[in-house]
Design a protein around this motif. Structure first.
Motif, mmCIF file in Angstrom:
data_model
loop_
_atom_site.group_PDB
_atom_site.id
_atom_site.type_symbol
_atom_site.label_atom_id
_atom_site.label_comp_id
_atom_site.label_asym_id
_atom_site.label_seq_id
_atom_site.Cartn_x
_atom_site.Cartn_y
_atom_site.Cartn_z
ATOM 1 N N UNK A 310 12.233 17.485 8.767
ATOM 2 C CA UNK A 310 12.568 17.272 7.361
ATOM 3 C C UNK A 310 13.903 17.907 6.973
ATOM 4 N N UNK A 311 14.459 18.740 7.849
ATOM 5 C CA UNK A 311 15.662 19.508 7.502
ATOM 6 C C UNK A 311 16.910 18.761 7.963
ATOM 7 N N UNK A 312 17.837 18.537 7.037
ATOM 8 C CA UNK A 312 19.135 17.942 7.330
ATOM 9 C C UNK A 312 20.232 18.922 6.886
ATOM 10 N N UNK A 313 21.367 18.876 7.568
ATOM 11 C CA UNK A 313 22.504 19.730 7.207
ATOM 12 C C UNK A 313 23.482 18.922 6.368
ATOM 13 N N UNK A 314 23.680 19.349 5.143
ATOM 14 C CA UNK A 314 24.581 18.666 4.217
ATOM 15 C C UNK A 314 25.570 19.694 3.674
ATOM 16 N N UNK A 315 26.841 19.423 3.876
ATOM 17 C CA UNK A 315 27.916 20.340 3.461
ATOM 18 C C UNK A 315 27.705 21.730 4.057
ATOM 19 N N UNK A 316 27.202 21.731 5.317
ATOM 20 C CA UNK A 316 27.030 22.993 6.025
ATOM 21 C C UNK A 316 25.809 23.785 5.635
ATOM 22 N N UNK A 317 24.937 23.224 4.777
ATOM 23 C CA UNK A 317 23.756 23.955 4.326
ATOM 24 C C UNK A 317 22.485 23.194 4.707
ATOM 25 N N UNK A 318 21.427 23.899 5.166
ATOM 26 C CA UNK A 318 20.160 23.210 5.425
ATOM 27 C C UNK A 318 19.591 22.662 4.123
ATOM 28 N N UNK A 319 19.139 21.422 4.185
ATOM 29 C CA UNK A 319 18.732 20.712 2.974
ATOM 30 C C UNK A 319 17.503 19.874 3.272
ATOM 31 N N UNK A 320 16.604 19.781 2.291
ATOM 32 C CA UNK A 320 15.486 18.842 2.368
ATOM 33 C C UNK A 320 15.574 17.903 1.176
ATOM 34 N N UNK A 321 14.959 16.738 1.323
ATOM 35 C CA UNK A 321 14.963 15.747 0.251
ATOM 36 C C UNK A 321 13.610 15.770 -0.441
ATOM 37 N N UNK A 322 13.576 16.229 -1.682
ATOM 38 C CA UNK A 322 12.350 16.382 -2.458
ATOM 39 C C UNK A 322 12.083 15.101 -3.233
ATOM 40 N N UNK A 323 10.848 14.627 -3.179
ATOM 41 C CA UNK A 323 10.461 13.399 -3.886
ATOM 42 C C UNK A 323 10.501 13.637 -5.388
ATOM 43 N N UNK A 324 11.120 12.684 -6.104
ATOM 44 C CA UNK A 324 11.165 12.714 -7.562
ATOM 45 C C UNK A 324 10.527 11.442 -8.099
ATOM 46 N N UNK A 325 10.489 11.324 -9.426
ATOM 47 C CA UNK A 325 9.913 10.124 -10.035
ATOM 48 C C UNK A 325 10.710 8.870 -9.688
ATOM 49 N N UNK A 326 11.988 9.036 -9.394
ATOM 50 C CA UNK A 326 12.853 7.879 -9.169
ATOM 51 C C UNK A 326 13.363 7.777 -7.736
ATOM 52 N N UNK A 327 13.006 8.698 -6.885
ATOM 53 C CA UNK A 327 13.492 8.658 -5.513
ATOM 54 C C UNK A 327 13.433 10.025 -4.864
ATOM 55 N N UNK A 328 14.610 10.578 -4.554
ATOM 56 C CA UNK A 328 14.696 11.875 -3.893
ATOM 57 C C UNK A 328 15.863 12.682 -4.460
ATOM 58 N N UNK A 329 15.743 13.994 -4.296
ATOM 59 C CA UNK A 329 16.827 14.886 -4.663
ATOM 60 C C UNK A 329 17.106 15.813 -3.494
ATOM 61 N N UNK A 330 18.370 15.854 -3.052
ATOM 62 C CA UNK A 330 18.768 16.744 -1.973
ATOM 63 C C UNK A 330 18.726 18.183 -2.481
ATOM 64 N N UNK A 331 17.894 19.012 -1.834
ATOM 65 C CA UNK A 331 17.668 20.387 -2.295
ATOM 66 C C UNK A 331 18.048 21.369 -1.197
ATOM 67 N N UNK A 332 19.109 22.160 -1.384
ATOM 68 C CA UNK A 332 19.465 23.170 -0.380
ATOM 69 C C UNK A 332 18.393 24.248 -0.296
ATOM 70 N N UNK A 333 18.159 24.758 0.926
ATOM 71 C CA UNK A 333 17.151 25.793 1.136
ATOM 72 C C UNK A 333 17.721 26.887 2.023
ATOM 73 N N UNK A 334 17.064 28.038 2.001
ATOM 74 C CA UNK A 334 17.414 29.152 2.877
ATOM 75 C C UNK A 334 16.279 29.301 3.879
ATOM 76 N N UNK A 335 16.614 29.261 5.167
ATOM 77 C CA UNK A 335 15.602 29.240 6.213
ATOM 78 C C UNK A 335 15.309 30.634 6.748
ATOM 79 N N UNK A 336 14.054 30.807 7.188
ATOM 80 C CA UNK A 336 13.635 32.033 7.842
ATOM 81 C C UNK A 336 13.299 31.740 9.287
ATOM 82 N N UNK A 337 12.354 32.456 9.881
ATOM 83 C CA UNK A 337 12.012 32.254 11.292
ATOM 84 C C UNK A 337 11.225 30.963 11.509
ATOM 85 N N UNK A 338 11.212 30.519 12.758
ATOM 86 C CA UNK A 338 10.436 29.348 13.133
ATOM 87 C C UNK A 338 8.966 29.728 13.297
ATOM 88 N N UNK A 339 8.093 28.710 13.066
ATOM 89 C CA UNK A 339 6.650 28.891 13.260
ATOM 90 C C UNK A 339 6.106 27.599 13.860
#
Length: 376
Positions: A310-339
């Motif tokens: 689910x994680x894509x790199x956009x403008x050098x930042x990890x980003x996920x696409x959150x579902x909205x009423x009309x589609x999606x919104x690219x949301x930057x996130x800060x990542x921690x350790x893998x699990x």
């Protein structure tokens, strides 16, 4: 410069300006894949999301204190039963198809055979012998009461009646072990040992089957098991009673770990763990692959997990696409350790969002296309 050329030059300039200011034609409704704006939002209908093959998942709560592993839905071992033919014969009736409900003791099939005739004939013979023995006992009891017959004759009649009752009970048990009465002397009914659904059928009408051949599988799917394989190190962090969350797409169920094997699997070197989950709503299917998130002892329940895909790199930042009423919104996130197959999200999400997982790269491409158009 001639007079004609003096007139034509201003005219061409005017036409050129008018052409540049003319708006591009708007695509017909329904042909546009989506609309992107400068806030990272992409407008997509549910139909467009489906056509693009974009999978939606709900983020997992549990974070760094959870162990996320692939798992498989299996039938509850206590709720699955193989139904076989105790005697050989020809199948003359089938009463249930795959997926149909069946009650305990109800007939699944009728088998016709010589052995069935022998078993049912023995029941009828035992009934006749018992009737004769009981009639003899009543007569000897009357004669003994009238002081006509000696007591030893009465004792012999009682013994014969008791033996006849035992013989009848044994004959009926043999029929029951073969299935049950099939409505005719040469027929045996194959009955279901539990209530549930027919999940497998390996017999057809008119087929001749051998003794002990599997005919059906019946499962009580009101509860199912989830089986997962853990490394020895991870198994040491899990105990019976540990909270486990089963996820697949938008579906999720909570359960507790019931069993952790004390030995390693010889083929994989892993430890098998099993949890039983409530399936009365029928949302889980046997054989279905799922994701299991196990809450570890002493875990911090405030963290959030998202799948790697689910994680894509956009403008050098990890980003996920959150579902909205009309589609999606690219949301930057800060990542921690893998699990396992997931990554801990330290910030950027609340924990109740639905995000794009499989094929989320198509949203990244759509967003990049929209930004390129805005650049013009």
């Amino acid at each position: 410069m001639s007079f004609h050329r003096i007139i034509m030059l201003p005219l061409c300039t005017a036409l050129l300006v008018a052409g540049c200011q003319e708006k591009a034609p708007t695509p017909p409704a329904g042909e546009e894949a989506g609309h992107d704006d400068e806030d990272g939002e992409i407008d997509l209908s549910a139909e467009q999301i489906h056509r693009a093959g974009i999978e939606l998942v709900t983020v997992v709560r549990g974070g760094a204190g959870a162990l996320t592993v692939p798992a498989t839905i299996e039938g509850n071992p206590q709720g699955m039963q193989v139904v076989s033919a105790a005697i050989g014969g020809r199948v003359v009736s089938l009463t249930r198809n795959l997926g149909q409900p069946i009650g305990r003791g109800q007939a699944l099939a009728i088998i016709e055979s010589r052995e069935a005739a022998l078993l049912n004939g023995e029941v009828e013979a035992a009934q006749a012998r018992l009737a004769l023995a009981e009639s003899t006992l009543r007569r000897e009891q009357r004669l003994f009461d009238e002081r006509v017959s000696p007591e030893q004759d009465l004792v012999a009649a009682r013994t014969a009646a008791a033996e006849a009752r035992i013989a009848l009970r044994l004959a009926r048990q043999q029929v029951a072990a073969a299935g049950g009465g099939g409505g005719a002397l040469n027929r045996i009914a194959i009955v279901s040992p539990l209530s549930g659904q027919v999940v497998a059928r390996s017999v057809t009408l008119g087929q001749t089957v051998a003794a002990d051949a599997e005919l059906f599988r019946v499962a009580d799917l009101s509860s199912v098991a989830v089986s997962l394989s853990l490394s020895p190190a991870d198994a040491g962090k899990v105990a019976p009673g540990s909270t486990i969350e089963i996820l697949s797409g938008d579906r999720k169920s909570a359960a507790q770990v019931d069993f952790i094997s004390p030995v390693l699997d010889e083929a994989t070197g892993l430890v098998t763990a099993i949890a039983i989950i409530d399936n009365r709503a029928g949302q889980w299917r046997v054989g279905e692959p799922v994701t299991a998130s196990i809450r570890l002892r002493g875990a911090n329940a405030g963290s959030i997990l998202v799948p790697h895909g689910a994680i894509q790199t956009i403008k050098g930042r990890p980003t996920v696409f959150v579902r909205t009423d009309h589609g999606f919104k690219a949301t930057p996130i800060v990542l921690g350790p893998q699990s396992g197959d997931h990554v801990v999200v330290i910030s950027g999400l609340r924990g109740d969002e639905r995000i794009a997982a499989a094929n989320s790269f198509t949203l990244k491409a759509e967003l990049g296309k929209g930004e390129a158009e805005h650049g013009h």
